[in-house]
Design a protein around this motif. Structure first.
Motif, PDB file in Angstrom:
ATOM      1  N   ALA A   1      39.072  37.909 -18.199  1.00 17.97           N
ATOM      2  CA  ALA A   1      37.971  38.429 -18.969  1.00 17.97           C
ATOM      3  C   ALA A   1      36.951  37.328 -19.305  1.00 17.97           C
ATOM      4  O   ALA A   1      37.273  36.136 -19.417  1.00 17.97           O
ATOM      5  N   VAL A   2      35.499  37.741 -19.165  1.00 13.04           N
ATOM      6  CA  VAL A   2      34.493  36.689 -19.821  1.00 13.04           C
ATOM      7  C   VAL A   2      33.825  37.689 -20.754  1.00 13.04           C
ATOM      8  O   VAL A   2      33.203  38.621 -20.401  1.00 13.04           O
ATOM      9  N   THR A   3      33.877  37.106 -21.957  1.00 18.62           N
ATOM     10  CA  THR A   3      33.188  38.050 -23.084  1.00 18.62           C
ATOM     11  C   THR A   3      31.948  37.205 -23.699  1.00 18.62           C
ATOM     12  O   THR A   3      32.304  35.842 -23.718  1.00 18.62           O
ATOM     13  N   THR A   4      30.773  37.824 -23.849  1.00 16.87           N
ATOM     14  CA  THR A   4      29.705  36.899 -24.026  1.00 16.87           C
ATOM     15  C   THR A   4      29.142  37.176 -25.428  1.00 16.87           C
ATOM     16  O   THR A   4      28.999  38.773 -25.953  1.00 16.87           O
TER      17      THR A   4
ATOM     18  N   THR B   1      20.485  37.932 -17.323  1.00 17.71           N
ATOM     19  CA  THR B   1      20.951  39.251 -17.121  1.00 17.71           C
ATOM     20  C   THR B   1      22.206  39.619 -17.251  1.00 17.71           C
ATOM     21  O   THR B   1      22.765  40.844 -17.356  1.00 17.71           O
ATOM     22  N   LEU B   2      22.999  38.750 -17.524  1.00 13.03           N
ATOM     23  CA  LEU B   2      24.508  38.627 -17.787  1.00 13.03           C
ATOM     24  C   LEU B   2      25.204  39.531 -16.394  1.00 13.03           C
ATOM     25  O   LEU B   2      26.110  40.448 -16.705  1.00 13.03           O
ATOM     26  N   GLN B   3      24.932  39.181 -15.443  1.00  9.09           N
ATOM     27  CA  GLN B   3      25.460  39.716 -13.998  1.00  9.09           C
ATOM     28  C   GLN B   3      25.637  38.493 -12.985  1.00  9.09           C
ATOM     29  O   GLN B   3      25.039  37.556 -13.059  1.00  9.09           O
ATOM     30  N   ILE B   4      26.597  38.940 -12.222  1.00  6.27           N
ATOM     31  CA  ILE B   4      26.910  37.785 -11.123  1.00  6.27           C
ATOM     32  C   ILE B   4      25.831  37.929 -10.001  1.00  6.27           C
ATOM     33  O   ILE B   4      25.872  38.817  -9.513  1.00  6.27           O
ATOM     34  N   GLU B   5      25.176  37.039  -9.807  1.00  7.58           N
ATOM     35  CA  GLU B   5      23.801  37.045  -8.919  1.00  7.58           C
ATOM     36  C   GLU B   5      24.442  36.697  -7.413  1.00  7.58           C
ATOM     37  O   GLU B   5      23.873  37.153  -6.511  1.00  7.58           O
TER      38      GLU B   5
END
Length: 406
Positions: free
Chosen positions: A96-99, A151-155
């Protein structure tokens, strides 16, 4: 290849909505902009906790009834773009990656998603670059993932060959990655990746850095130096960029062959001048010689060409040993001083490594000191006089990282 993940974006949007709807308005027990990661003192069901504090110099915090619980232990942390990223090392499984950000001194969850377990990560531009690195000769690739921290998404994501940089029949295992100018520098150690000798090598006396373009991660060149061993250590950043853009790199000189340390070269610091992709052959800082036998295992840049270094003695030297002593090095005058004012080695259980903090003021840094008594303290290190002062007390676990968010 570029992959926009709509599913991931929707999942994170849901997580953000859920977090905002269930947000607890209670003020934390120790509100502040410093984040201290702690692994509780327990034998089963352990999950790391994130505690906040307004100062690292005074006061006390505890995991007892305080903190933000993480999903599991073996967590690693990085701050970038005013956000705090908590990454779970899944030991082969997805992690998990929690921001988070901080609002009124309290951690505020922004997103939670999964990626592959990674062995190296670093801020690059506005991104967080993650790398999952193979240690199997039959799979000579490292997968990379580029997370946009706005955006906190995988580009995008892709793979790089780990046999291509080494070119010697072994694999390149990146010890860490770092942005240098508009490139990504990836120092590596050469590993057999086979036959019961995964992290051993037939090439213990060379240092290498693979240089990649960004964001497409194309290998541009490999720079090499035979005056010391590989840069950094496993999961340890061996590169430091100083104010004028020069890059310094340390070697612990701990390569292993046939189950034993086989590096014959000293622990040392080498240099890549600003704007170049070559080692400076006129610069060599023999740390073992200048320190009376100590070798660097980790470091923290505090500014003005000075690093706080974790060190081990010749007798303590090992592939994964971080050590229980601190020193100060100046990479310009090639000086070394042991830090005074620390607890004795016999009192220390461990020092925090790969997670210490400096504001980059050119003088001070903070290091977690976990004592055998079960109590931990954050020590303020003064690099001007190589002294340590006891600061914030941490009860209920092992300090694993110290960070700060605005």
């Amino acid at each position: 290849m570029n992959i926009k993940s709509n599913t991931l974006l929707l999942g994170m949007a849901a997580a953000i909505l859920l977090a905002s709807c269930s947000k607890d308005d209670r003020k934390p027990d120790n509100p502040g902009n410093f984040i201290i990661a702690v692994t509780p003192a327990a034998t089963t069901g352990v999950a790391d906790y994130l505690l906040t504090a307004s100062s690292l110099d005074t006061g006390a915090i505890s995991t007892a009834g305080q903190g933000t619980e993480q999903d599991g232990t073996y967590r690693y942390y990085v701050t970038h773009n005013d956000k705090f990223f908590s990454l779970l090392y899944g030991q082969g499984n997805p992690g998990a990656v929690t921001t988070y950000n901080i609002v009124d001194g309290k951690l505020n969850k922004l997103s939670n998603f999964q990626t592959e377990t990674v062995q190296a990560f670093a801020p690059v531009n506005d991104d967080l670059l993650l790398m999952k690195i193979s240690r199997n000769i039959t799979n000579p690739f490292a997968s990379w993932y580029r997370i946009n921290t706005n955006t906190l998404q995988i580009e995008s994501e892709g793979k790089v060959s780990t046999s291509a940089p080494s070119g010697n029949g072994e694999l390149a295992h990146f010890s860490w990655i770092k942005q240098v100018g508009n490139k990504v520098f990836a120092p590596y150690f050469s590993i057999k990746a086979c036959c019961g000798a995964s992290f051993e090598t037939a090439y213990p006396d060379s240092a290498w850095i693979a240089v990649y373009s960004y964001p497409d991660m194309q290998l541009e060149k490999v720079i090499k130096d035979n005056r010391t061993s590989f840069i950094g250590r496993y999961f340890v950043d061996g590169l430091g960029v100083v104010e004028n853009g020069d890059v310094y790199a340390f070697s612990a000189s701990v390569a292993v062959t046939d189950g034993k340390i086989s590096s014959t070269k000293p622990s040392a610091v080498v240099k890549i001048p600003a704007g170049t992709t070559e080692f400076d052959q006129s610069y060599f800082f023999n740390v073992e010689q200048n320190s009376g036998g100590y070798n660097i295992t980790d470091w923290l840049y505090v500014g003005r060409n000075k690093f706080i270094v974790l060190v081990t003695s010749k007798e303590e030297k090992g592939q994964y040993s971080a050590g229980k002593r601190l020193g100060i090095i100046n990479v310009i005058d090639k000086s070394f001083k042991l830090v005074t004012g620390m607890p004795t080695v016999d009192e220390i259980n461990s020092l925090t490594n790969m997670g210490n903090y400096s504001a980059g003021d050119g003088r001070h840094g903070y290091v977690g000191v976990n004592l055998k008594s079960g109590v931990g303290y954050i020590y303020k290190i003064d690099s001007d006089n190589a002294s340590a002062t006891q600061g914030l007390r941490v009860d209920g676990g092992t300090i694993t990282a110290i960070h700060h968010l605005d």
